[in-house]
Design a protein around this motif. Sequence first.
Motif, PDB file in Angstrom:
ATOM      1  N   GLY A   1       1.071 -44.577 -10.106  1.00 46.33           N
ATOM      2  CA  GLY A   1      -0.053 -44.560  -9.179  1.00 46.33           C
ATOM      3  C   GLY A   1       0.350 -44.105  -7.790  1.00 46.33           C
ATOM      4  N   ASP A   2       1.624 -44.277  -7.447  1.00 41.64           N
ATOM      5  CA  ASP A   2       2.130 -43.869  -6.140  1.00 41.64           C
ATOM      6  C   ASP A   2       2.473 -42.386  -6.081  1.00 41.64           C
ATOM      7  OD1 ASP A   2       1.913 -46.492  -5.359  1.00 41.64           O
ATOM      8  OD2 ASP A   2       4.048 -46.954  -5.619  1.00 41.64           O
ATOM      9  N   VAL A   3       2.527 -41.712  -7.219  1.00 42.85           N
ATOM     10  CA  VAL A   3       2.915 -40.304  -7.264  1.00 42.85           C
ATOM     11  C   VAL A   3       1.719 -39.437  -6.864  1.00 42.85           C
ATOM     12  CG1 VAL A   3       3.653 -38.412  -8.774  1.00 42.85           C
ATOM     13  CG2 VAL A   3       4.667 -40.679  -9.022  1.00 42.85           C
ATOM     14  N   VAL A   4       1.934 -38.577  -5.858  1.00 47.77           N
ATOM     15  CA  VAL A   4       0.899 -37.645  -5.430  1.00 47.77           C
ATOM     16  C   VAL A   4       1.050 -36.377  -6.256  1.00 47.77           C
ATOM     17  CG1 VAL A   4      -0.011 -36.327  -3.484  1.00 47.77           C
ATOM     18  CG2 VAL A   4       0.909 -38.617  -3.106  1.00 47.77           C
ATOM     19  N   ARG A   5      -0.026 -35.945  -6.850  1.00 46.32           N
ATOM     20  CA  ARG A   5      -0.012 -34.771  -7.718  1.00 46.32           C
ATOM     21  C   ARG A   5      -0.846 -33.645  -7.119  1.00 46.32           C
ATOM     22  NH1 ARG A   5       3.101 -35.863 -11.928  1.00 46.32           N
ATOM     23  NH2 ARG A   5       3.170 -38.000 -12.652  1.00 46.32           N
ATOM     24  N   ALA A   6      -0.658 -32.458  -7.658  1.00 51.55           N
ATOM     25  CA  ALA A   6      -1.381 -31.275  -7.180  1.00 51.55           C
ATOM     26  C   ALA A   6      -2.884 -31.500  -7.187  1.00 51.55           C
ATOM     27  CB  ALA A   6      -1.018 -30.051  -8.021  1.00 51.55           C
ATOM     28  N   LYS A   7      -3.397 -32.155  -8.225  1.00 51.86           N
ATOM     29  CA  LYS A   7      -4.845 -32.371  -8.316  1.00 51.86           C
ATOM     30  C   LYS A   7      -5.357 -33.233  -7.171  1.00 51.86           C
ATOM     31  CE  LYS A   7      -4.023 -36.018 -11.684  1.00 51.86           C
ATOM     32  NZ  LYS A   7      -3.982 -36.256 -13.103  1.00 51.86           N
ATOM     33  N   ASP A   8      -4.468 -34.045  -6.540  1.00 51.46           N
ATOM     34  CA  ASP A   8      -4.854 -34.882  -5.413  1.00 51.46           C
ATOM     35  C   ASP A   8      -4.889 -34.100  -4.099  1.00 51.46           C
ATOM     36  OD1 ASP A   8      -4.776 -37.113  -7.176  1.00 51.46           O
ATOM     37  OD2 ASP A   8      -2.626 -37.339  -6.814  1.00 51.46           O
ATOM     38  N   LEU A   9      -4.195 -32.992  -4.039  1.00 51.94           N
ATOM     39  CA  LEU A   9      -4.037 -32.232  -2.798  1.00 51.94           C
ATOM     40  C   LEU A   9      -4.806 -30.920  -2.751  1.00 51.94           C
ATOM     41  CD1 LEU A   9      -0.152 -32.528  -2.516  1.00 51.94           C
ATOM     42  CD2 LEU A   9      -1.805 -33.681  -1.057  1.00 51.94           C
ATOM     43  N   MET A  10      -5.088 -30.351  -3.900  1.00 51.27           N
ATOM     44  CA  MET A  10      -5.571 -28.969  -3.956  1.00 51.27           C
ATOM     45  C   MET A  10      -6.984 -28.794  -3.401  1.00 51.27           C
ATOM     46  SD  MET A  10      -6.329 -28.341  -7.959  1.00 51.27           S
ATOM     47  CE  MET A  10      -7.894 -28.800  -8.683  1.00 51.27           C
ATOM     48  N   ASN A  11      -7.201 -27.599  -2.894  1.00 54.06           N
ATOM     49  CA  ASN A  11      -8.537 -27.155  -2.525  1.00 54.06           C
ATOM     50  C   ASN A  11      -9.077 -26.370  -3.711  1.00 54.06           C
ATOM     51  OD1 ASN A  11      -8.910 -27.908   0.292  1.00 54.06           O
ATOM     52  ND2 ASN A  11      -7.130 -26.623   0.628  1.00 54.06           N
ATOM     53  N   GLU A  12     -10.210 -26.794  -4.240  1.00 59.44           N
ATOM     54  CA  GLU A  12     -10.774 -26.107  -5.400  1.00 59.44           C
ATOM     55  C   GLU A  12     -11.428 -24.790  -5.017  1.00 59.44           C
ATOM     56  OE1 GLU A  12     -13.221 -28.762  -7.697  1.00 59.44           O
ATOM     57  OE2 GLU A  12     -11.600 -30.209  -7.913  1.00 59.44           O
ATOM     58  N   ALA A  13     -11.917 -24.695  -3.796  1.00 62.50           N
ATOM     59  CA  ALA A  13     -12.528 -23.446  -3.328  1.00 62.50           C
ATOM     60  C   ALA A  13     -11.404 -22.534  -2.837  1.00 62.50           C
ATOM     61  CB  ALA A  13     -13.517 -23.726  -2.214  1.00 62.50           C
ATOM     62  N   VAL A  14     -11.054 -21.555  -3.642  1.00 55.30           N
ATOM     63  CA  VAL A  14      -9.965 -20.642  -3.303  1.00 55.30           C
ATOM     64  C   VAL A  14     -10.560 -19.368  -2.716  1.00 55.30           C
ATOM     65  CG1 VAL A  14      -7.977 -19.347  -4.166  1.00 55.30           C
ATOM     66  CG2 VAL A  14      -8.561 -21.569  -5.175  1.00 55.30           C
TER      67      VAL A  14
ATOM     68  N   GLU B   1      10.516 -38.976 -15.548  1.00 54.91           N
ATOM     69  CA  GLU B   1       9.407 -38.129 -15.087  1.00 54.91           C
ATOM     70  C   GLU B   1       8.894 -38.582 -13.726  1.00 54.91           C
ATOM     71  OE1 GLU B   1       6.488 -38.226 -18.210  1.00 54.91           O
ATOM     72  OE2 GLU B   1       7.535 -36.689 -19.392  1.00 54.91           O
ATOM     73  N   LEU B   2       8.971 -39.887 -13.481  1.00 53.70           N
ATOM     74  CA  LEU B   2       8.531 -40.430 -12.203  1.00 53.70           C
ATOM     75  C   LEU B   2       9.622 -40.342 -11.130  1.00 53.70           C
ATOM     76  CD1 LEU B   2       6.619 -43.558 -13.522  1.00 53.70           C
ATOM     77  CD2 LEU B   2       5.621 -41.536 -12.435  1.00 53.70           C
ATOM     78  N   GLY B   3      10.793 -39.876 -11.524  1.00 51.57           N
ATOM     79  CA  GLY B   3      11.884 -39.721 -10.570  1.00 51.57           C
ATOM     80  C   GLY B   3      12.499 -41.041 -10.138  1.00 51.57           C
ATOM     81  N   LEU B   4      12.400 -42.057 -10.993  1.00 52.34           N
ATOM     82  CA  LEU B   4      12.965 -43.363 -10.683  1.00 52.34           C
ATOM     83  C   LEU B   4      14.350 -43.513 -11.290  1.00 52.34           C
ATOM     84  CD1 LEU B   4       9.927 -45.701 -11.502  1.00 52.34           C
ATOM     85  CD2 LEU B   4      10.782 -45.098  -9.231  1.00 52.34           C
ATOM     86  N   THR B   5      15.231 -44.157 -10.562  1.00 57.19           N
ATOM     87  CA  THR B   5      16.523 -44.522 -11.150  1.00 57.19           C
ATOM     88  C   THR B   5      16.332 -45.826 -11.912  1.00 57.19           C
ATOM     89  OG1 THR B   5      17.207 -45.858  -9.250  1.00 57.19           O
ATOM     90  CG2 THR B   5      17.746 -43.484  -9.174  1.00 57.19           C
ATOM     91  N   GLN B   6      17.309 -46.157 -12.729  1.00 56.46           N
ATOM     92  CA  GLN B   6      17.245 -47.433 -13.434  1.00 56.46           C
ATOM     93  C   GLN B   6      17.220 -48.591 -12.435  1.00 56.46           C
ATOM     94  OE1 GLN B   6      20.586 -47.401 -16.145  1.00 56.46           O
ATOM     95  NE2 GLN B   6      19.432 -46.311 -17.733  1.00 56.46           N
TER      96      GLN B   6
END
Length: 179
Positions: free
Chosen positions: A61-74, A15-20
């Motif tokens: 913690g290093d993964v940037v998610r939509a909730k970190d970027l989004m503008n709530e005022a649409v 899910e984090l997109g990490l290889t072994q």
Amino acid sequence: MELPTPADLRQRRTELGLTQSELADTADVSQPLIARIEGGDVDPRLSTLRRIVNALEKAEGDVVRAKDLMNEAVVNVAPDDAVKEAARKMEEEAYSQLAVIQDGIPVGSISQSDLVHLDSEARDEPVEDHMSESFPTVSKDATLDEIGNLLEHYKAVMITEAGETVGIITEADIAARFS
């Protein structure tokens, strides 16, 4: 405290997109050990498991998610708003496009390029007669990679929760994050 199973570790890593190998490097263990743990062939020592879990938490913690970027005022228009209202909002807000939202649900989009070809008589027509398809929607947990892939094809990405619009992300939002 419940310890993660081998399947839990594999799922969280993927899910984090990490290889072994990447996980092994971060946890300071070997890649074959990660493979054997995930395969259920080896029960790791508690100290090894702790290093692996800590490495996963750091990566999360290093993964940037939509909730970190989004503008709530649409800033948006409704399908039955007049085209001139959409043009006014775009000019007022200095946006090149707007989401078309009805009862909290994205139903379309309208952009300056949609309006350029209209004659003056269309100013009083409803937006729904001239709107384009809706921007794609993702959850608040969508990753920056997922959003970036969508922004290669669309002007914006809508963030929804339980079907309701809760935010929007454009390329400008991503650029602002990294400037």
